[in-house]
Structures are given as structure tokens and as C-alpha cells.
Design an enzyme around this catalytic site. Sequence first.
Site, PDB file in Angstrom:
ATOM      1  N   HIS A  76      -0.962 -10.072  -4.616  1.00 44.36           N
ATOM      2  CA  HIS A  76      -0.026  -9.679  -5.659  1.00 44.36           C
ATOM      3  C   HIS A  76       0.269 -10.870  -6.553  1.00 44.36           C
ATOM      4  CE1 HIS A  76       2.415 -11.063  -2.231  1.00 44.36           C
ATOM      5  NE2 HIS A  76       3.353 -11.404  -3.108  1.00 44.36           N
TER       6      HIS A  76
ATOM      7  N   CYS B 238       0.845  -1.200   0.000  1.00 48.40           N
ATOM      8  CA  CYS B 238       0.000   0.000   0.000  1.00 48.40           C
ATOM      9  C   CYS B 238       0.875   1.243   0.000  1.00 48.40           C
ATOM     10  CB  CYS B 238      -0.933   0.011   1.207  1.00 48.40           C
ATOM     11  SG  CYS B 238      -2.320  -1.147   1.101  1.00 48.40           S
TER      12      CYS B 238
ATOM     13  N   HIS C  27      -6.272  -2.387  -1.029  1.00 46.24           N
ATOM     14  CA  HIS C  27      -5.719  -3.424  -0.154  1.00 46.24           C
ATOM     15  C   HIS C  27      -6.691  -4.603  -0.065  1.00 46.24           C
ATOM     16  CE1 HIS C  27      -3.167  -5.125   2.951  1.00 46.24           C
ATOM     17  NE2 HIS C  27      -4.295  -5.516   3.516  1.00 46.24           N
TER      18      HIS C  27
ATOM     19  N   ASP D  73      10.583  -6.780  -8.363  1.00 44.26           N
ATOM     20  CA  ASP D  73      10.756  -7.452  -7.080  1.00 44.26           C
ATOM     21  C   ASP D  73      12.154  -7.126  -6.559  1.00 44.26           C
ATOM     22  OD1 ASP D  73      11.450  -9.691  -5.166  1.00 44.26           O
ATOM     23  OD2 ASP D  73       9.403 -10.276  -5.672  1.00 44.26           O
TER      24      ASP D  73
END
Length: 111
Positions: free
Chosen positions: A99, A7, A46, A30
Site C-alpha cells: 500500500h 483484501c 494481494h 487511513d
Amino acid sequence: MAECIFCQIAAGHKPATIVYQDEHIVAFKDRAPKAAIHLLVIPRKHIRNLNDLQAGDEIILAHLLMKIPQIARENGLLDGYRTITNTGRGGRQEVYHIHFHLLGGGNLPSI
């Protein structure tokens, strides 16, 4: 969620190498890549994981999934890629914000 690292990245409060963003999703590199190209694609909203999806979330998730091929192409994944999402402790989820890992750019092991 103020304490959620994803977030915070989506809000621009934590650094990340962002490769794509729009009003619904953010894609970034990443920090501990498992492939030559390893991106994370997240919704700005979220949502902890697949188990926490609610009515209305299908719009966000459909948008995210429809954007993955574009994000892959724009990052040089022209010969294919792998997408993975982990759900819960047993699924080895480490960050509790849904994700999708987008991996490619080399020989990926068979699963």
C-alpha cells in the site's frame, strides 16, 4: 487472502471510507491519519510488499502510481503531497498488503 484486512476492504467486506476505486485499485482514508489528508492506495490483488512483486505486477503498480495524482487532486491536494510505502519489518510495514500512503494538506515535516 481471507485474513488480510486490506483484501477485505477491497472486497467490500470491511468498512472503510473509500475515495476512489476501479477494477485494479482502491483508495481509502487511513483510520489513524498522520496528516490532514492521509489516504491509503492499494491494489485489489494481494501482494505482500515490494519484495514480493512478480512478473505481471508492473501493470497493476503502474496503474496505481498513475492514479495517485488524480486521487490527490480529487481530495484537495493541489499544492503537493507525499507518497510512502513501507516494506518489511525493518521498513515498519504493519499491514502485509502493499500500500501507498498519500499524505498532504498542511505542513509535512521534512524527511
